[in-house]
Write a protein that holds these residues in place. Structure first.
Motif, PDB file in Angstrom:
ATOM      1  N   ALA A 141       0.852  -1.185   0.000  1.00 55.92           N
ATOM      2  CA  ALA A 141       0.000   0.000   0.000  1.00 55.92           C
ATOM      3  C   ALA A 141       0.893   1.242   0.000  1.00 55.92           C
ATOM      4  O   ALA A 141       1.041   1.937   1.006  1.00 55.92           O
ATOM      5  CB  ALA A 141      -0.929  -0.019   1.202  1.00 55.92           C
ATOM      6  N   VAL A 142       1.505   1.511  -1.153  1.00 59.03           N
ATOM      7  CA  VAL A 142       2.439   2.627  -1.305  1.00 59.03           C
ATOM      8  C   VAL A 142       1.798   3.735  -2.137  1.00 59.03           C
ATOM      9  O   VAL A 142       0.701   3.575  -2.677  1.00 59.03           O
ATOM     10  CB  VAL A 142       3.750   2.152  -1.969  1.00 59.03           C
ATOM     11  CG1 VAL A 142       4.453   1.121  -1.092  1.00 59.03           C
ATOM     12  CG2 VAL A 142       3.499   1.569  -3.357  1.00 59.03           C
ATOM     13  N   GLU A 143       2.499   4.836  -2.262  1.00 60.59           N
ATOM     14  CA  GLU A 143       2.007   5.964  -3.071  1.00 60.59           C
ATOM     15  C   GLU A 143       1.907   5.555  -4.542  1.00 60.59           C
ATOM     16  O   GLU A 143       2.660   4.687  -5.000  1.00 60.59           O
ATOM     17  CB  GLU A 143       2.937   7.171  -2.917  1.00 60.59           C
ATOM     18  CG  GLU A 143       2.944   7.761  -1.516  1.00 60.59           C
ATOM     19  CD  GLU A 143       1.564   8.242  -1.077  1.00 60.59           C
ATOM     20  OE1 GLU A 143       0.851   8.859  -1.890  1.00 60.59           O
ATOM     21  OE2 GLU A 143       1.206   7.986   0.092  1.00 60.59           O
ATOM     22  N   PRO A 144       0.982   6.166  -5.295  1.00 60.24           N
ATOM     23  CA  PRO A 144       0.739   5.770  -6.688  1.00 60.24           C
ATOM     24  C   PRO A 144       1.991   5.756  -7.574  1.00 60.24           C
ATOM     25  O   PRO A 144       2.194   4.810  -8.332  1.00 60.24           O
ATOM     26  CB  PRO A 144      -0.274   6.806  -7.181  1.00 60.24           C
ATOM     27  CG  PRO A 144      -1.007   7.210  -5.952  1.00 60.24           C
ATOM     28  CD  PRO A 144       0.019   7.184  -4.849  1.00 60.24           C
ATOM     29  N   LYS A 145       2.832   6.767  -7.491  1.00 61.35           N
ATOM     30  CA  LYS A 145       4.043   6.812  -8.333  1.00 61.35           C
ATOM     31  C   LYS A 145       4.988   5.658  -7.998  1.00 61.35           C
ATOM     32  O   LYS A 145       5.589   5.059  -8.884  1.00 61.35           O
ATOM     33  CB  LYS A 145       4.767   8.155  -8.184  1.00 61.35           C
ATOM     34  CG  LYS A 145       4.052   9.296  -8.852  1.00 61.35           C
ATOM     35  CD  LYS A 145       4.174   9.186 -10.351  1.00 61.35           C
ATOM     36  CE  LYS A 145       3.552  10.410 -10.995  1.00 61.35           C
ATOM     37  NZ  LYS A 145       3.230  10.191 -12.383  1.00 61.35           N
ATOM     38  N   GLU A 146       5.122   5.364  -6.718  1.00 58.71           N
ATOM     39  CA  GLU A 146       5.969   4.248  -6.311  1.00 58.71           C
ATOM     40  C   GLU A 146       5.371   2.929  -6.795  1.00 58.71           C
ATOM     41  O   GLU A 146       6.092   2.047  -7.269  1.00 58.71           O
ATOM     42  CB  GLU A 146       6.144   4.231  -4.792  1.00 58.71           C
ATOM     43  CG  GLU A 146       7.141   3.183  -4.335  1.00 58.71           C
ATOM     44  CD  GLU A 146       7.390   3.195  -2.832  1.00 58.71           C
ATOM     45  OE1 GLU A 146       8.128   2.297  -2.386  1.00 58.71           O
ATOM     46  OE2 GLU A 146       6.859   4.057  -2.123  1.00 58.71           O
ATOM     47  N   ALA A 147       4.044   2.779  -6.703  1.00 57.33           N
ATOM     48  CA  ALA A 147       3.377   1.573  -7.197  1.00 57.33           C
ATOM     49  C   ALA A 147       3.610   1.403  -8.697  1.00 57.33           C
ATOM     50  O   ALA A 147       3.871   0.291  -9.171  1.00 57.33           O
ATOM     51  CB  ALA A 147       1.879   1.631  -6.892  1.00 57.33           C
ATOM     52  N   GLU A 148       3.548   2.494  -9.428  1.00 55.55           N
ATOM     53  CA  GLU A 148       3.777   2.435 -10.876  1.00 55.55           C
ATOM     54  C   GLU A 148       5.200   1.983 -11.190  1.00 55.55           C
ATOM     55  O   GLU A 148       5.416   1.101 -12.024  1.00 55.55           O
ATOM     56  CB  GLU A 148       3.519   3.816 -11.494  1.00 55.55           C
ATOM     57  CG  GLU A 148       3.689   3.858 -12.993  1.00 55.55           C
ATOM     58  CD  GLU A 148       3.421   5.244 -13.575  1.00 55.55           C
ATOM     59  OE1 GLU A 148       3.634   5.389 -14.791  1.00 55.55           O
ATOM     60  OE2 GLU A 148       3.009   6.162 -12.846  1.00 55.55           O
ATOM     61  N   ALA A 149       6.187   2.555 -10.488  1.00 53.74           N
ATOM     62  CA  ALA A 149       7.582   2.167 -10.701  1.00 53.74           C
ATOM     63  C   ALA A 149       7.807   0.700 -10.333  1.00 53.74           C
ATOM     64  O   ALA A 149       8.500  -0.032 -11.055  1.00 53.74           O
ATOM     65  CB  ALA A 149       8.507   3.074  -9.885  1.00 53.74           C
ATOM     66  N   ALA A 174      -7.717   3.595  -4.959  1.00 49.68           N
ATOM     67  CA  ALA A 174      -8.064   3.704  -6.381  1.00 49.68           C
ATOM     68  C   ALA A 174      -6.962   4.386  -7.177  1.00 49.68           C
ATOM     69  O   ALA A 174      -6.774   4.076  -8.361  1.00 49.68           O
ATOM     70  CB  ALA A 174      -9.387   4.456  -6.549  1.00 49.68           C
ATOM     71  N   LEU A 175      -6.220   5.289  -6.590  1.00 52.24           N
ATOM     72  CA  LEU A 175      -5.142   5.983  -7.281  1.00 52.24           C
ATOM     73  C   LEU A 175      -4.015   5.042  -7.695  1.00 52.24           C
ATOM     74  O   LEU A 175      -3.250   5.349  -8.605  1.00 52.24           O
ATOM     75  CB  LEU A 175      -4.573   7.113  -6.412  1.00 52.24           C
ATOM     76  CG  LEU A 175      -5.523   8.268  -6.136  1.00 52.24           C
ATOM     77  CD1 LEU A 175      -4.902   9.238  -5.111  1.00 52.24           C
ATOM     78  CD2 LEU A 175      -5.882   8.999  -7.424  1.00 52.24           C
TER      79      LEU A 175
END
Length: 177
Positions: A141-149, A174-175
């Motif tokens: 459950a990390v921040e969206p940018k970190e999840a994307e990377a 959802a983000l």
């Protein structure tokens, strides 16, 4: 031996594994895993391996509770035929309900021995077949940018399945999708 090899020795070793990055879920954040390795030797000299890895925020077990429970479970196992895993499993569950990870670690090692004694892979011994099994990598459950990377790294590493943890609120979760 009339009923085959028996459990001669059980060795219990705690070990920690650092994670590449903290793993966050709704109930905890971890930067390492606290595991226990179980080595079981039979009277024919074979070695079977099992491992317990806990998520204490999910089931209440810890590395310390496994280390406290396993010596008692090991004494129950000593001298038993390696082929009688089902009976041993039932007795461990009755003796120490709630210590599922410790029981699974010891039971896995004994199943490993039973399969070795039967001369077949463990999957075959358990009634299955040997085949490739897909697995996933989990994004916490990390921040969206970190999840994307992280997703890009996981795909680049060859994984086809990604599990995404939620639990930080519907809008924030959802983000990450």
């Amino acid at each position: 031996m009339p009923d085959g090899p028996r459990i001669r020795r059980v060795v219990i070793r705690p070990f920690d594994l650092p994670l590449k990055r903290p793993f966050k879920i709704a109930t905890m954040t971890a930067d390492r895993t606290a595991n226990v390795l179980v080595e079981v030797e039979d009277t024919d000299g074979r070695i079977g391996w099992g491992e317990g890895s806990v998520l204490s925020s999910i089931n209440g077990e810890t590395q310390a509770t496994m280390m406290a429970a396993l010596p008692t479970l090991a004494r129950l196992a000593l001298g038993r035929p390696t082929a009688a895993v089902d009976r041993l499993s039932q007795e461990m569950a009755a003796m120490m309900p709630g210590q599922w990870t410790a029981q699974a670690a010891l039971e896995s090692a004994v199943w490993d021995l039973a399969a070795q004694a039967a001369g077949v892979p463990l999957a075959v011994h358990l009634g299955g077949e040997r085949r490739a099994m897909p697995t996933d990598m989990t994004i916490g459950a990390v921040e969206p940018k970190e999840a994307e990377a992280m997703a890009e790294e996981i795909v680049a590493a060859g994984f086809d399945i990604i599990k995404l943890k939620v639990g930080t609120g519907v809008a924030r979760d959802a983000l990450r999708f």
